[in-house]
Structure formats: C-alpha cells, structure tokens
Design a protein around this motif. Sequence first.
Motif, PDB file in Angstrom:
ATOM      1  N   PRO A 138      63.901   5.964  40.060  1.00  0.00           N
ATOM      2  CA  PRO A 138      63.031   6.872  39.313  1.00  0.00           C
ATOM      3  C   PRO A 138      61.550   6.489  39.400  1.00  0.00           C
ATOM      4  CG  PRO A 138      64.888   6.205  37.951  1.00  0.00           C
ATOM      5  CD  PRO A 138      64.948   5.399  39.200  1.00  0.00           C
ATOM      6  N   LEU A 139      61.263   5.192  39.408  1.00  0.00           N
ATOM      7  CA  LEU A 139      59.879   4.744  39.516  1.00  0.00           C
ATOM      8  C   LEU A 139      59.301   5.122  40.877  1.00  0.00           C
ATOM      9  CD1 LEU A 139      57.444   3.235  38.385  1.00  0.00           C
ATOM     10  CD2 LEU A 139      58.498   1.112  39.186  1.00  0.00           C
ATOM     11  N   THR A 140      60.068   4.928  41.934  1.00  0.00           N
ATOM     12  CA  THR A 140      59.618   5.292  43.279  1.00  0.00           C
ATOM     13  C   THR A 140      59.375   6.793  43.370  1.00  0.00           C
ATOM     14  OG1 THR A 140      60.797   3.436  44.259  1.00  0.00           O
ATOM     15  CG2 THR A 140      60.261   5.265  45.727  1.00  0.00           C
ATOM     16  N   ARG A 141      60.285   7.576  42.828  1.00  0.00           N
ATOM     17  CA  ARG A 141      60.133   9.036  42.850  1.00  0.00           C
ATOM     18  C   ARG A 141      58.890   9.479  42.077  1.00  0.00           C
ATOM     19  NH1 ARG A 141      64.406  10.200  40.383  1.00  0.00           N
ATOM     20  NH2 ARG A 141      63.483  10.782  38.423  1.00  0.00           N
ATOM     21  N   LEU A 142      58.683   8.916  40.901  1.00  0.00           N
ATOM     22  CA  LEU A 142      57.493   9.266  40.110  1.00  0.00           C
ATOM     23  C   LEU A 142      56.208   8.962  40.874  1.00  0.00           C
ATOM     24  CD1 LEU A 142      58.450   7.886  36.593  1.00  0.00           C
ATOM     25  CD2 LEU A 142      57.763  10.242  37.089  1.00  0.00           C
ATOM     26  N   ALA A 143      56.146   7.786  41.457  1.00  0.00           N
ATOM     27  CA  ALA A 143      54.938   7.381  42.182  1.00  0.00           C
ATOM     28  C   ALA A 143      54.721   8.263  43.406  1.00  0.00           C
ATOM     29  CB  ALA A 143      55.040   5.915  42.583  1.00  0.00           C
ATOM     30  N   ARG A 144      55.781   8.578  44.116  1.00  0.00           N
ATOM     31  CA  ARG A 144      55.663   9.398  45.321  1.00  0.00           C
ATOM     32  C   ARG A 144      55.229  10.821  44.975  1.00  0.00           C
ATOM     33  NH1 ARG A 144      60.828  10.338  47.226  1.00  0.00           N
ATOM     34  NH2 ARG A 144      61.129   8.109  47.058  1.00  0.00           N
ATOM     35  N   GLU A 145      55.750  11.368  43.895  1.00  0.00           N
ATOM     36  CA  GLU A 145      55.430  12.741  43.503  1.00  0.00           C
ATOM     37  C   GLU A 145      54.023  12.872  42.940  1.00  0.00           C
ATOM     38  OE1 GLU A 145      58.531  13.694  40.755  1.00  0.00           O
ATOM     39  OE2 GLU A 145      60.017  13.989  42.338  1.00  0.00           O
ATOM     40  N   ASN A 146      53.461  11.802  42.401  1.00  0.00           N
ATOM     41  CA  ASN A 146      52.169  11.896  41.725  1.00  0.00           C
ATOM     42  C   ASN A 146      50.985  11.498  42.590  1.00  0.00           C
ATOM     43  OD1 ASN A 146      52.378  12.671  38.737  1.00  0.00           O
ATOM     44  ND2 ASN A 146      54.173  11.420  39.116  1.00  0.00           N
ATOM     45  N   HIS A 147      51.181  10.721  43.646  1.00  0.00           N
ATOM     46  CA  HIS A 147      50.094  10.324  44.553  1.00  0.00           C
ATOM     47  C   HIS A 147      48.875   9.804  43.797  1.00  0.00           C
ATOM     48  CE1 HIS A 147      52.227  12.017  47.941  1.00  0.00           C
ATOM     49  NE2 HIS A 147      52.439  13.097  47.221  1.00  0.00           N
ATOM     50  N   ARG A 148      49.075   9.020  42.802  1.00  0.00           N
ATOM     51  CA  ARG A 148      47.982   8.499  41.982  1.00  0.00           C
ATOM     52  C   ARG A 148      48.046   6.979  41.940  1.00  0.00           C
ATOM     53  NH1 ARG A 148      46.250  12.865  38.722  1.00  0.00           N
ATOM     54  NH2 ARG A 148      47.747  14.557  38.681  1.00  0.00           N
ATOM     55  N   ASP A 149      46.922   6.389  41.504  1.00  0.00           N
ATOM     56  CA  ASP A 149      46.952   4.965  41.197  1.00  0.00           C
ATOM     57  C   ASP A 149      47.928   4.753  40.043  1.00  0.00           C
ATOM     58  OD1 ASP A 149      45.037   4.417  43.120  1.00  0.00           O
ATOM     59  OD2 ASP A 149      43.379   4.450  41.696  1.00  0.00           O
ATOM     60  N   LEU A 150      48.559   3.577  40.025  1.00  0.00           N
ATOM     61  CA  LEU A 150      49.558   3.262  39.012  1.00  0.00           C
ATOM     62  C   LEU A 150      49.028   2.282  37.983  1.00  0.00           C
ATOM     63  CD1 LEU A 150      52.786   2.549  41.113  1.00  0.00           C
ATOM     64  CD2 LEU A 150      52.336   4.536  39.685  1.00  0.00           C
ATOM     65  N   VAL A 151      49.375   2.528  36.750  1.00  0.00           N
ATOM     66  CA  VAL A 151      49.185   1.563  35.678  1.00  0.00           C
ATOM     67  C   VAL A 151      50.583   1.261  35.155  1.00  0.00           C
ATOM     68  CG1 VAL A 151      48.232   1.137  33.384  1.00  0.00           C
ATOM     69  CG2 VAL A 151      46.898   2.444  35.066  1.00  0.00           C
ATOM     70  N   LEU A 152      51.006   0.021  35.308  1.00  0.00           N
ATOM     71  CA  LEU A 152      52.320  -0.405  34.851  1.00  0.00           C
ATOM     72  C   LEU A 152      52.137  -1.188  33.556  1.00  0.00           C
ATOM     73  CD1 LEU A 152      53.768  -1.584  38.291  1.00  0.00           C
ATOM     74  CD2 LEU A 152      53.975   0.669  37.198  1.00  0.00           C
ATOM     75  N   ASP A 153      52.544  -0.586  32.459  1.00  0.00           N
ATOM     76  CA  ASP A 153      52.305  -1.113  31.120  1.00  0.00           C
ATOM     77  C   ASP A 153      53.527  -1.910  30.657  1.00  0.00           C
ATOM     78  OD1 ASP A 153      51.708  -1.570  28.463  1.00  0.00           O
ATOM     79  OD2 ASP A 153      51.214   0.521  28.015  1.00  0.00           O
ATOM     80  N   LEU A 154      53.338  -3.213  30.492  1.00  0.00           N
ATOM     81  CA  LEU A 154      54.439  -4.099  30.092  1.00  0.00           C
ATOM     82  C   LEU A 154      54.349  -4.534  28.633  1.00  0.00           C
ATOM     83  CD1 LEU A 154      54.611  -6.461  33.216  1.00  0.00           C
ATOM     84  CD2 LEU A 154      55.665  -4.229  32.880  1.00  0.00           C
ATOM     85  N   ARG A 155      53.500  -3.909  27.852  1.00  0.00           N
ATOM     86  CA  ARG A 155      53.299  -4.380  26.469  1.00  0.00           C
ATOM     87  C   ARG A 155      54.543  -4.285  25.609  1.00  0.00           C
ATOM     88  NH1 ARG A 155      48.609  -0.901  24.527  1.00  0.00           N
ATOM     89  NH2 ARG A 155      49.753   0.555  25.854  1.00  0.00           N
ATOM     90  N   ALA A 156      55.459  -3.362  25.901  1.00  0.00           N
ATOM     91  CA  ALA A 156      56.679  -3.222  25.098  1.00  0.00           C
ATOM     92  C   ALA A 156      57.883  -3.893  25.752  1.00  0.00           C
ATOM     93  CB  ALA A 156      56.973  -1.743  24.848  1.00  0.00           C
ATOM     94  N   VAL A 157      57.645  -4.698  26.770  1.00  0.00           N
ATOM     95  CA  VAL A 157      58.727  -5.425  27.434  1.00  0.00           C
ATOM     96  C   VAL A 157      59.028  -6.693  26.632  1.00  0.00           C
ATOM     97  CG1 VAL A 157      59.322  -6.727  29.527  1.00  0.00           C
ATOM     98  CG2 VAL A 157      58.209  -4.478  29.707  1.00  0.00           C
ATOM     99  N   SER A 158      60.311  -6.917  26.384  1.00  0.00           N
ATOM    100  CA  SER A 158      60.713  -8.084  25.590  1.00  0.00           C
ATOM    101  C   SER A 158      61.239  -9.235  26.450  1.00  0.00           C
ATOM    102  CB  SER A 158      61.793  -7.680  24.582  1.00  0.00           C
ATOM    103  OG  SER A 158      62.916  -7.123  25.259  1.00  0.00           O
ATOM    104  N   PHE A 159      61.567  -8.960  27.721  1.00  0.00           N
ATOM    105  CA  PHE A 159      62.135  -9.980  28.599  1.00  0.00           C
ATOM    106  C   PHE A 159      61.762  -9.618  30.028  1.00  0.00           C
ATOM    107  CE2 PHE A 159      65.583 -11.468  31.363  1.00  0.00           C
ATOM    108  CZ  PHE A 159      65.649 -12.806  31.023  1.00  0.00           C
ATOM    109  N   LEU A 160      61.392 -10.631  30.816  1.00  0.00           N
ATOM    110  CA  LEU A 160      61.003 -10.407  32.202  1.00  0.00           C
ATOM    111  C   LEU A 160      61.545 -11.545  33.045  1.00  0.00           C
ATOM    112  CD1 LEU A 160      59.198  -8.736  34.220  1.00  0.00           C
ATOM    113  CD2 LEU A 160      57.359 -10.332  33.645  1.00  0.00           C
ATOM    114  N   ASP A 161      62.347 -11.209  34.064  1.00  0.00           N
ATOM    115  CA  ASP A 161      62.836 -12.234  34.983  1.00  0.00           C
ATOM    116  C   ASP A 161      62.621 -11.771  36.412  1.00  0.00           C
ATOM    117  OD1 ASP A 161      64.912 -10.449  35.579  1.00  0.00           O
ATOM    118  OD2 ASP A 161      66.513 -11.744  34.837  1.00  0.00           O
ATOM    119  N   CYS A 162      63.295 -12.409  37.362  1.00  0.00           N
ATOM    120  CA  CYS A 162      63.067 -12.095  38.771  1.00  0.00           C
ATOM    121  C   CYS A 162      63.416 -10.645  39.098  1.00  0.00           C
ATOM    122  CB  CYS A 162      63.810 -13.067  39.678  1.00  0.00           C
ATOM    123  SG  CYS A 162      65.589 -13.063  39.461  1.00  0.00           S
TER     124      CYS A 162
END
Length: 123
Positions: free
Chosen positions: A38-62
Amino acid sequence: MLEDHAEFGLRAEVRQERLVVAFWGELDILADEVLAAPLTRLARENHRDLVLDLRAVSFLDCGGLTLLCRARDGAQRRQAGVVLVVDNPFFRKILRLAGLADTFEITGDLESALTAGAEGSPV
C-alpha cells in the motif's frame, strides 16, 4: 487506510504538495509485509515528495527499517525527496546505529518536514 489492524497501520494525506504518511503502532517485519504494497502504491500514484511520520510509532525494528528504506528507494527512483518525522530519541539512535541516519533527512516535527527542501530542490 489499514487503520483496522490491531497492532499497526498508516494514514496518508496530501499536505503542502507532499504526501504525508503517518504510521502508528509497531513497525516490525509483519508491518513491512502488510504495509509495503500500500505504501508503494500510494507513493507511485501521488508522484510527490514523501513525509514519513513516525511520531505515533511505538516500536521499530529491522522490519520497520526495511519499510522505510523501501519507501526511500522508491522515492529516489522517482526523483522525489523523503523526510522522516522522528521525535523519539531511541528511534533516532536505532537509525544512527543501523547506519541510516545520514540517508534520510530527519526532523522532530511535521511542520519542519513540510518546509524541508522548500527552495525548489527535492527534499
């Protein structure tokens, strides 16, 4: 979009001519498997610069890092920029230890991310 998953999800909107993707929950290997397409599709359809907002992420691994790198690589192929919004010092440390801190532009708040690279060059 994908907000009904119990442990993670993403929401996307266009703000100031940028595609803002706000992640929430646990960004791990399962999140990468579910959210990559879904992320790839969104980016491809919008042709815009991306802002990836991680402020509501509670856990991040590899797995989460893989998801972010896929988004970055796709944006670079489209000659678009990527800015990460990271306000968690531990996540900044993870990015640094993984050798990724210099491959992303990182800001601590959304407003800074929306104005990053505003002088005409990709973010």
